[in-house]
Scaffold this motif. Structure first.
Motif, PDB file in Angstrom:
ATOM      1  N   UNK A   9       0.887  -1.163   0.000  1.00  0.00           N
ATOM      2  CA  UNK A   9       0.000   0.000   0.000  1.00  0.00           C
ATOM      3  C   UNK A   9       0.926   1.213   0.000  1.00  0.00           C
ATOM      4  N   UNK A  10       0.538   2.322  -0.592  1.00  0.00           N
ATOM      5  CA  UNK A  10       1.448   3.468  -0.643  1.00  0.00           C
ATOM      6  C   UNK A  10       1.864   3.922   0.758  1.00  0.00           C
ATOM      7  N   UNK A  11       3.160   4.174   0.940  1.00  0.00           N
ATOM      8  CA  UNK A  11       3.671   4.668   2.226  1.00  0.00           C
ATOM      9  C   UNK A  11       3.506   6.189   2.280  1.00  0.00           C
ATOM     10  N   UNK A  12       3.870   6.745   3.437  1.00  0.00           N
ATOM     11  CA  UNK A  12       3.904   8.210   3.610  1.00  0.00           C
ATOM     12  C   UNK A  12       2.598   8.906   3.244  1.00  0.00           C
ATOM     13  N   UNK A  13       1.480   8.295   3.605  1.00  0.00           N
ATOM     14  CA  UNK A  13       0.208   8.976   3.369  1.00  0.00           C
ATOM     15  C   UNK A  13      -0.057   9.903   4.543  1.00  0.00           C
ATOM     16  N   UNK A  14      -0.267  11.140   4.232  1.00  0.00           N
ATOM     17  CA  UNK A  14      -0.527  12.099   5.293  1.00  0.00           C
ATOM     18  C   UNK A  14      -1.807  12.833   4.936  1.00  0.00           C
ATOM     19  N   UNK A  15      -2.737  12.873   5.868  1.00  0.00           N
ATOM     20  CA  UNK A  15      -3.965  13.581   5.524  1.00  0.00           C
ATOM     21  C   UNK A  15      -4.949  13.643   6.663  1.00  0.00           C
TER      22      UNK A  15
END
Lengths: 539, 473
Positions: free
Chosen positions: A143-149
């Motif tokens: 799954x995509x890393x570094x998701x910030x939100x």
């Protein structure tokens, strides 16, 4: 208007100033005493980082940490009395660690650096103890890393901005409207609100803050026969719990509906007991959502199909995956079922799940054929052979969920819904198209076996239909079926205009049991020749 | 736990509030409350659990929490606020919140005055071990089941849950009640790899040492093998032998239906046609006696009830006759009787799904093998599942048999049969009673969590209604 009701109005009026203050206090209670740490707060973020640092230093290949602040409000009434009014604010942290392919989880309400380090070591110790019996290490699908939100349930009115007297008045008014109907002996009503602010931080760099709102107004009205040989209850469950704010309470219109529900309860006393047999059956969405929940949403959970829930929730007839995926004829051709976490107002709606995956809408049943399971990261990798075969990426559908900070996240169903038919048919059209049969509104008693074959469902109100018209009310009705036979008997469904979101807070699974909140959208549906039993017995 | 070599669990007894700590916390909350009258209830819990599936440990968890519920009274107005932050500022904020809401709700004419200080028969901090097993201890217990299953070519799935807790109730009239206890449970479902056989077993107790993992593994495996390749027999009314868990699954529904007010208002099986309730009336076979007895187990829900009154032994049904119903304080006063002090609703424990699970049905002397021997044709049921109310007027429930359902012919268990859906009331089958065996402690909750103490006998009944077949294994 009753005496106590007048009293109450007087009190409310006299306390107008208090009301305003009260509302403000209720809206901003956090500012009153101890500063309530909010998820997303830099101080909390630093504490969460402690957990990830300890986990990494102790050999975890992956870790995630969740902090949540859960605020709930309950207002419960009976007849003319407020039985309870309570606010609950709880706060805590849970950390999950993966060491050599084995999980460990620990949680605490003590948000100090030392306690968090200790709780992380506890999770690590468990992972290490658990790996001793590991036969098949856990593999996480990418799954995509570094998701910030950040994300928040879109609502119009924060339930905590509405004063307690306003809420109480709405409920007592509805009770009074129901009590006016002759034969009604007991009326209860309530409101429940949840606001959960949760922050998730993962060892692969994601940092997500979400605020979820859920609201449920409800009523239950019981009528008793004059000779006390019978009593019947009508619950308001055609008004579902939703992922909305106070506007859901206002739109539910308890005051107006109460008299109708009360009349239903009284009418049930003299309704005709159903003659058991096979009938054409028309199910209102307020009934069908629960049948979808039990006969489609549960059996298509991958962990059940693989045997992980055998000791409590059970396994599934939709198994083994290699024999059913893309092959099992689940129901008739008009049956199209999707999983999603994005429907407006639904209980399953989020932007990220509890392991930082962005959910997507996915097909579960297409034109009556079973095509996919609900998954988490750990589970999606178990189906890599299938996704390769059909040319789809190996990814979680975003079904990871934990009921609170003190519980470990695992696979829970998203919204699982029946798509409307192509023609814009309504409930009334479908009644008009029925020659002879039974129509059911609202959900009632429900039970199904641990593999989801044999179901028995009742409802709130049962109608006898003849020549395209409702000719009277029935009682003691339940429909009983074998799941695949039932769904193959669905020959007609309503169109987009008749779509309705049902749902529940109490979807139970796992050990220790956890409650998931989920919505199921659907349209009215017609089934041919379903077995109906009479559940009335003499004591 | 006597094994000092194993690493101690993080959440050992130190994490459960002692009497002194609970008293201090309650005292602070009472002092900080601006209300004229205040009640404080405290729940301190620690849980350690381990799940296993497909013959390996899958997840485990340890957690702890302390919640404080502050109920403020303003005359007959009442409201509560709950927090799990225990510093003075947080308690003060919760107390103020409760008080503010209390001022805004209408008076409740049914509110009963708070009770004053009381003597408790069950002394505070009872002298029993409250410790939670380490992750390794739990994993080893799980392994006893999974290794046996693996060796026999079977698949084991199960759960170990250990909970320790303390609860306290204090009010501004000087009442202080405290109790602490622990509960443990282990359950396992063992299935055959061809998916045609499934067996289940449980071991339930107060401390981890009470758990018999070997027996759980052996019984579940034996039932899995014996239940392979079930045949369909016609639904209908059968002579049925119910194992203690199956009896508990349905008989505990009777206790839940024994609310005095609902009965008096005509909304219950216990309502008497024409008015009044069924106290004094015979409703089931004269060999049936149902009791809630705090002496039955250290893991009952606290030594006091929801109002802080000491709990008492309550005989619900004696020799088939309704002896009492559950009266809350208001309804008792209105009807001129004593309130019921069974402890339902109070204390720590309930388990997922809540409710009072501490219930004993007195047993008899007939063993299950003897019941089988005397049966010409009938069924043997291990447990029930997805049990839901169908008709409150008769306490009629539906649900299904699961994990070991067998046919008895000419005094012998001859084959495994497909599972059934039933539509049946415990009131009906307890009127069709043939024989009872000795009562055992079982986990008869559907979610199989730890909590309460349920003692049930195996029984043999006539004409149990099996209404349809299920393909489920």
């Amino acid at each position: 208007m009753t005496h106590s009701r007048r009293d109450f109005l007087k009190t409310s009026a006299a306390a107008a100033a208090t009301t305003a203050i009260g509302a403000r206090i209720l809206a901003a209670g956090d500012a009153l005493g101890a500063p309530l740490p909010t998820p997303g707060d830099p101080a909390v973020k630093a504490l969460m980082q402690v957990a990830l640092d300890v986990a990494k230093a102790s050999g975890a290949s992956y870790a995630d940490v969740r902090v949540s602040a859960r605020r709930q409000q309950n207002v419960n009434t009976r007849d003319r009395i407020v039985q309870g009014a309570s606010d609950t604010d709880t706060f805590g942290l849970g950390v999950r660690t993966l060491v050599d392919g084995a999980w460990g989880f620990a949680a605490t309400n003590d948000l100090t650096k030392d306690a968090i380090a200790q709780v992380t070591r506890s999770a690590i110790d468990q992972a290490k103890a658990n790996r001793a019996s590991q036969l098949k290490p856990v593999r996480l699908a990418p799954t995509p890393a570094n998701q910030v939100g950040e994300w928040k349930t879109p609502i119009q009115t924060d339930p905590w901005s509405v004063s307690i007297p306003e809420k109480v008045a709405l409920l007592l008014d509805a009770n009074a409207a129901a009590a006016k109907v002759r034969g009604v002996r007991n009326v209860t009503s309530s409101m429940f609100f949840l606001k959960e602010e949760k922050t998730l931080m993962t060892s692969d760099g994601s940092y997500i803050v979400q605020t979820v709102y859920r609201t449920q107004p409800s009523m239950s009205i019981t009528a008793v026969s004059d000779d006390r040989t019978d009593f019947q209850t009508r619950q308001s469950n055609d008004v579902a719990p939703m992922g909305r704010g106070y506007e859901h309470v206002l739109e539910a219109n308890l005051g107006e509906n109460a008299a109708r529900w009360a009349a239903d309860a009284v009418a049930k006393l003299s309704a005709k007991p159903v003659e058991p047999g096979r009938y054409d059956l028309l199910l209102h969405p307020s009934n069908l959502w629960l049948t979808i929940h039990e006969t489609i949403a549960h059996p298509t959970e991958l962990d059940r199909a693989l045997g992980y829930e055998a000791n409590y929730a059970g396994t599934s007839f939709v198994a083994p995956p290699e024999k059913v995926l893309g092959q099992l004829k689940y129901g008739s051709d008009v049956m199209n079922i999707v999983g999603d976490r994005e429907q407006d107002g639904s209980l399953g709606r989020v932007m990220w799940d509890d392991e930082a995956v962005r959910p997507v809408t996915f097909d579960i049943i297409k034109d009556g054929v079973f095509v996919d399971y609900q998954t988490t990261r750990e589970q999606a990798s178990m189906l890599d052979w299938y996704y390769k075969k059909i040319g789809k990426p190996v990814r979680s559908y975003g079904c990871s969920y934990a009921q609170s900070w003190s519980d470990v996240q695992f696979q829970r169903m998203p919204n699982v819904s029946l798509k409307p038919g192509k023609q814009d048919t309504t409930w009334d059209d479908m009644i008009a198209g029925m020659d002879k049969g039974v129509a059911i509104v609202g959900d009632g008693s429900f039970s199904i076996d641990q593999q989801r074959y044999n179901g028995q469902f009742a409802g709130q109100v049962f109608y006898e239909v003849k020549g395209g018209k409702i000719v009277g009310m029935l009682k003691d009705v339940a429909y009983q079926f074998q799941t695949p036979v039932f769904w193959k008997a669905m020959d007609r469904i309503g169109g987009p205009r008749s779509y309705h979101l049902g749902g529940a807070f109490g979807d139970a699974k796992g050990q220790p049991g956890q409650a998931n909140s989920v919505s199921h959208g659907c349209v009215p549906a017609h089934f041919t020749q379903v077995n109906i039993i009479n559940t009335g017995r003499k004591a | 736990m006597s094994d000092h070599t194993a690493p101690r669990s993080l959440f050992a007894p130190a994490d459960i509030l002692s009497r002194a700590e609970a008293q201090d916390l309650a005292g602070r909350a009472l002092k900080l409350s601006p209300a004229e009258e205040t009640r404080v209830t405290i729940n301190s819990t620690a849980r350690a659990d381990t799940r296993f599936a497909v013959n390996q440990v899958t997840t485990s968890g340890e957690n702890r929490d302390v919640t404080v519920t502050i109920t403020a009274f303003v005359g007959n107005r009442a409201a509560s606020a709950v927090t799990n932050r225990l510093d003075d500022a947080s308690l003060a904020a919760a107390a103020k919140q409760a008080h503010e809401i209390a001022k805004l709700v209408p008076p409740n004419p049914e509110r009963m005055p708070e009770l004053g200080a009381s003597d408790y028969q069950y002394p505070p901090m009872r002298s029993r071990v409250i410790a939670l097993p380490s992750p390794t201890e739990r994993a080893l217990a799980a392994k006893k089941v999974t290794e046996r299953a693996r060796a026999a070519g079977l698949v084991a799935t199960g759960f170990i849950e250990c909970r320790a807790g303390a609860s306290a109730l204090a009010n501004s009239k000087g009442l202080f009640a405290y109790d602490s206890s622990s509960v443990v449970t282990m359950t396992a479902t063992v299935r055959t790899t061809d998916g045609t056989g499934s067996g289940w077993a449980c071991s339930d107790g107060d401390v981890f040492a009470d758990i018999d993992a070997e027996r759980v593994g052996a019984t579940a495996a034996e039932k899995a093998l014996a239940s392979r390749n079930p045949v369909a027999v016609e639904p209908g009314r059968y002579v049925t032998i119910l194992e203690p868990t199956a009896v508990g699954n349905l008989v505990q529904q009777i206790a839940g239906a024994m609310q005095a007010r609902a009965a008096d208002e005509g909304r219950s099986f216990f309502s008497k046609p024409g008015g009044g309730n069924k106290i004094g009336m015979k409703v089931v076979d004269e060999r049936v006696t149902l009791v809630s007895d705090p002496a039955d187990s250290a893991s009952t829900g606290g030594g006091y009830d929801q109002d802080g009154a000491p709990i008492e032994k309550v005989v619900w049904i004696e020799n088939g006759v309704v002896k009492t119903l559950n009266y809350d304080r208001f309804w008792a006063q209105k009807q001129g009787v004593k309130p019921t002090r069974s402890g339902s609703g109070g204390g720590f424990g309930g388990g997922f799904g809540g409710g009072n699970r501490t219930l004993r049905m007195l047993g008899g002397t007939t063993s299950v093998p003897d019941m089988i021997k005397s049966t010409e044709r009938g069924l043997l049921v291990t447990r029930f599942w997805y049990i839901r109310p169908v008709d409150q007027r008769t306490i009629l429930y539906t649900g299904l048999t699961r994990d070991g359902t067998f046919l008895i012919e000419n005094g012998k268990v001859t084959r495994s049969v497909k599972n059934f859906r039933f539509n049946e009331s415990p009131i009906f089958f307890l009127n069709n009673l043939e024989a009872l065996g000795p009562a055992l402690r079982v986990n008869a909750s559907e979610a199989l969590g730890a909590g309460g103490a349920t003692y049930m006998p195996p029984i043999k009944v006539r004409e149990f209604t099996m209404s349809s077949l299920s393909e489920a294994v």
